[in-house]
Enzyme design. Structure first.
Site, short mmCIF file in Angstrom:
data_model
loop_
_atom_site.label_atom_id
_atom_site.label_comp_id
_atom_site.label_asym_id
_atom_site.label_seq_id
_atom_site.Cartn_x
_atom_site.Cartn_y
_atom_site.Cartn_z
N HIS A 497 0.84 -1.20 0.00
CA HIS A 497 0.00 0.00 0.00
C HIS A 497 0.88 1.26 0.00
O HIS A 497 0.69 2.17 -0.81
CB HIS A 497 -0.90 -0.02 1.24
CG HIS A 497 -1.85 1.13 1.33
ND1 HIS A 497 -3.19 1.03 1.03
CD2 HIS A 497 -1.66 2.43 1.67
CE1 HIS A 497 -3.78 2.20 1.18
NE2 HIS A 497 -2.87 3.07 1.57
N GLU A 498 1.87 1.27 0.88
CA GLU A 498 2.72 2.46 0.99
C GLU A 498 3.60 2.62 -0.26
O GLU A 498 3.85 3.73 -0.70
CB GLU A 498 3.59 2.40 2.25
CG GLU A 498 2.83 2.22 3.57
CD GLU A 498 1.70 3.21 3.76
OE1 GLU A 498 1.73 4.29 3.16
OE2 GLU A 498 0.76 2.88 4.52
N HIS A 501 1.85 4.36 -3.03
CA HIS A 501 1.76 5.81 -2.90
C HIS A 501 2.90 6.54 -3.61
O HIS A 501 2.79 7.72 -3.90
CB HIS A 501 1.75 6.22 -1.42
CG HIS A 501 0.39 6.14 -0.81
ND1 HIS A 501 -0.71 6.75 -1.37
CD2 HIS A 501 -0.05 5.54 0.32
CE1 HIS A 501 -1.77 6.51 -0.61
NE2 HIS A 501 -1.40 5.77 0.43
N GLU A 520 -5.61 7.47 -1.96
CA GLU A 520 -5.98 6.33 -1.11
C GLU A 520 -6.72 5.23 -1.86
O GLU A 520 -6.52 4.05 -1.60
CB GLU A 520 -6.79 6.81 0.10
CG GLU A 520 -6.00 7.66 1.07
CD GLU A 520 -4.67 7.04 1.48
OE1 GLU A 520 -4.48 5.82 1.32
OE2 GLU A 520 -3.79 7.79 1.96
#
Ligand SMILES: [Zn+2]
Length: 840
Positions: A497-498, A501, A520
């Protein structure tokens, strides 16, 4: 023009004065359309005893788009994405406060549950602790705005975003005094003061617009200029949210100094950084992704259009490691006995809100043996040595910088160089679980999206009071210790997830912070995709896991929609006005300080479902091909929702026939509260997926076991001979959530449940549901699990406090008070407020 500007400045003032501090909106005060920051040079001393960061910041500006002599908006200085804004909004009236939401796009709080924080509206101190007004000097008391008007009604005001800072002095920097700087000036003769001032601004202009392949030279002269002597103090004043600077007699931004130096100090209670101790009880400080971003760390221009580069020197005691958003992995230099200096820089312009710093006695976690399997040692500097620099003019849509997308060597780099830092006591756990996941997840991301936008990565295990599971910033990812429990599943998905980004949230940012879903939603969607690739799952297995995940997220979205304010459920609250700013560039971030919003996940979930639904419609192969094209086109820029949607539908024209239109998508998914209609049709299918059916079967078994246990409770005990299936972590979550819906589970069932799945050894997502069961059924022998969870998994425990209070059980409430007392001092402000509200 001057008049126009002046009225804007006054409007700025009024806006600040009229702000009701009890409201939950957050203003962005910087007048970026008059002056636009291009580069920051920070020079800081960090003192742990006084918990103060003190030093200077030098800002290099270009006059903004509104101020160019005769030039149309979008010409000249306003080179970035902002020129589009400029053109569209040129006729907009002054100070129409634009609703605009949310904290940094990279914030990824653990907000799995709708927290019913009724009446919780403001993270600010009622006593006006935000104000740094009492520190004002230079002009007079900042509290008296008439004073300013009297003194400087004709002068241009440069407005910077800042709060909780003590500003000591502001001055113009004499960049013309730097030896060798003459080469940046076209005319060498300086006769009067006005020409000298023009010369300085001309130098800055030449410096900030140097071509990308001269970035080393540019950094060198930024450093030299930042050290140049001052040439006159500037008048300044501080307000609750801003620092205002003016120069006597200067009425137009184009005549305002383009290089200024500010001496300032942070305050221990300032809410951009947290001073605390790590898990090994050693002091540390870090930026925690506050809703106010970095404005209590340095004065800056907060609006995302102010994309800039930075360089930072930090001096602190030699026992500390300084980590930061910088593309070089800094090696410290010893200044004197016990004092080290760390230097970081970036060459890719980004919003100031993405800057992150962490200083502590971290240990670098290293692989014991094999490192040869991945290519991790290419440093940015070697990739971009002048010899092989191949900048293809015009191939990227962003302002010029040494972009990795234009460098073949960078494009083919599957895994970027990375380091892991952690407190000493978590070193082994990191080595065991995290180290090998990083290259897997990085190469999965590369396989999906292509070129890594950033040249290197540090991963830090942050202190236990960090309020979310992870946070992504340029070159640095924070992970909560909560991801280090259980197997690798939670750690891997969070890391994915990170990492996502880096593309969505950082390399491609939201032009309007209300459109948080852009970062997000994408990161949540891509987390599943990356993780499946990282695990090398066969296609069918990947799909099954993703369907299970979809069901879990669907349940969460449904709960959240039922338990939150409708207004907070809209992905694009400003609708067609999204992206608008006032004539000077200011805007209001609606609900920007709303504590309830911080714990909501609706932007993640609805965004995720939209992207998933599009993928299904278009077909995954086509969809990912499109995503790569989209990244190629928009990296290094800020976007609005429609930039994505228009490009998608243009790229795949045959889809338009299926009722897929930008207008329809916006109406159904972005501009309305509640569950999007198309999603209601889709959600039926997930119940049928194999992994979900498997869980349902297990739930049935458990219910039977429970019934038998109740009947037999007074008779002789006999071991139940039930064979339970082994379940994946996400399946366990679903199982426990399903069992939570059962009215009664007897203690023997709970006991058996715990033993069967070794629940105390599972990841924090699973243990969280377990704790809920323990609370619901007052399983007192396992209250220790709750206590442990509330202390060690602070990123996830907020909701559990509410559960402990709601049963009105004396023992449970006592437990809540006890845990809160133990952690309260360390908790971040928003979490502490929400919990206090539940408890008292
Ligand atoms: Zn590029």
């Amino acid at each position: 023009m001057t008049e126009n500007l002046q009225s804007c400045c006054l409007a700025n003032w009024k806006m600040e004065m009229e702000l009701d501090p009890a409201k939950d909106d957050l203003p962005l005060m910087a007048n970026t359309r008059h002056m636009l920051v291009k580069h920051y040079v920070l020079d800081l001393d960090v003192d742990f005893k006084s918990q103060v960061i003190e030093g200077t910041i030098v800002l290099f500006f270009e006059p903004g788009s509104r101020c160019k002599k005769g030039g149309s908006a979008g010409e000249g200085a306003c080179l970035s994405q902002s020129d589009e804004t400029c053109k569209i909004r040129a006729s907009e009236p002054c100070h129409s406060p634009v609703t605009n939401v949310s904290a940094r796009s990279s914030k990824t709080g653990y907000n799995d549950f709708a927290v019913c924080a009724k009446g919780e509206k403001d993270t600010s101190d009622k006593n006006g602790n935000h104000s740094n007004g009492e520190q004002a000097s230079g002009i007079s008391s900042s509290k008296n705005c008439c004073d300013i008007e009297n003194h400087g009604s004709e002068d241009f005001l440069l407005v910077l975003d800042c709060c909780d800072l003590s500003v000591l002095k502001v001055e113009e920097v004499d960049v013309a005094a730097v030896p060798g700087i003459e080469k940046f000036t076209r005319s060498a003769k300086l006769t009067d003061a006005e020409e000298l001032r023009n010369l300085r601004n001309q130098i800055v202009h030449e410096l900030v617009t140097l071509p990308a392949d001269r970035w080393r030279e540019q950094l060198y002269y930024y450093t030299r200029c930042s050290q140049a002597p001052g040439c006159g103090e500037l008048l300044f004043s501080t307000g609750t949210w801003s620092l205002m600077i003016r120069k006597a007699e200067v009425q137009a931004p184009r005549d305002f100094p383009c290089a200024i130096r500010i001496w300032y100090k942070t305050k221990p209670e300032g809410r951009s950084v947290t001073w605390t101790t790590d898990q090994s009880s050693r002091p540390c400080v870090y930026t925690m992704g506050s809703p106010i971003n970095n404005r209590a760390l340095f004065p800056c221009q907060e609006p995302p259009v102010a994309m800039s580069t930075w360089q930072t020197t930090v001096r602190t005691a030699s026992c500390f490691v300084v980590l930061m958003s910088g593309e070089n992995s800094a090696e410290p230099a010893q200044l004197q006995e016990g004092l080290l200096s760390w230097y970081y820089y970036v060459t890719m312009p980004m919003p100031a809100s993405t800057f992150t710093i962490a200083i502590g006695c971290w240990t670098e976690v290293k692989q014991e043996s094999h490192t040869a399997d991945v290519r991790t040692n290419n440093e940015f500097s070697s990739l971009f040595s002048r010899a092989d620099l191949r900048l293809i003019e015009g191939s990227c849509g962003h302002v010029a910088y040494p972009c990795r997308f234009q460098n073949p060597a960078a494009s083919s780099q599957l895994v970027i160089p990375h380091r892991v830092f952690a407190p000493w006591c978590l070193k082994d756990r990191c080595a065991e679980i995290l180290l090998e996941l990083i290259p897997q997840c990085l190469s999965a991301a590369h396989a999906t999206l292509g070129t890594h936008p950033f040249s290197r990565l540090d991963v830090l295990i942050v202190p236990s009071n960090f309020s979310s599971l992870g946070m992504a910033s340029p070159h640095i990812i924070f992970l909560s210790q909560s991801v280090l429990t259980g197997g690798s599943h939670l750690c891997g998905t969070r890391l994915c997830h990170e990492i996502a980004h880096a593309w969505f949230g950082l390399a491609i940012g939201a032009r309007d912070w209300t459109e948080e879903w852009i970062s997000e939603g994408f990161a949540t969607y891509l987390e599943d995709v990356f993780w499946a690739v990282a695990q090398q799952l066969p296609h069918d297995e990947a799909r099954e896991q993703q369907e299970l995940k979809a069901l879990l997220r669907w349940r969460r979205l449904r709960d959240e929609v039922q338990n939150s304010e409708e207004e907070l459920q809209v992905l694009r609250p400003n609708k067609e006005n999204t992206g608008e700013v006032s004539e000077s560039g200011t805007c209001i971030i609606k609900h920007g300080l709303n504590a309830e919003k911080i714990f909501m996940q609706v932007h993640y979930l609805k965004g995720y479902f939209l992207l998933q639904s599009l993928a299904k419609r278009i077909g995954e192969a086509t969809y990912f091909e499109f995503l790569r094209k989209f990244v190629q086109k928009f990296h290094g820029q800020l976007i609005l929702s429609q930039d994505f949607l228009y490009m998608l539908l243009e790229d795949i024209p045959e889809q338009k026939g299926y009722g897929l239109s930008v207008e329809n998508i916006i109406r159904a998914w972005l501009d309305t509260s509640g569950i999007p209609k198309p999603l209601l049709e889709e959600c039926q299918t997930w119940d049928q997926c194999r992994l979900v059916r498997q869980v349902n079967d297990e739930v049935t078994k458990w219910i039977q076991v429970n019934q038998r246990a109740r009947k037999r409770s007074k008779r002789k005990r006999r071991q139940d001979e039930v064979a339970f299936q082994k379940l994946l972590p996400d399946q366990l979550v679903l199982l426990l959530e399903s069992l939570l819906e059962e009215k009664t589970l007897c203690l023997r069932t709970l006991q058996c449940l715990e033993k069967t799945y070794h629940l105390d050894e599972q990841d924090s997502e699973v243990r969280h549901r377990w704790c809920e069961l323990v609370v619901k059924h007052k399983y007192t022998t396992r209250y220790a699990d709750i206590e442990k969870f509330l202390k060690e998994d602070q990123a996830m425990g907020v909701y559990l406090y509410g559960e402990l209070m709601v049963n009105e059980d004396a023992k449970q409430q006592e437990l809540a008070y006890k845990c809160f007392a133990a952690t309260q001092k360390q908790m971040d402000v928003s979490s502490a407020k929400v919990v206090a509200e539940m408890l008292f």
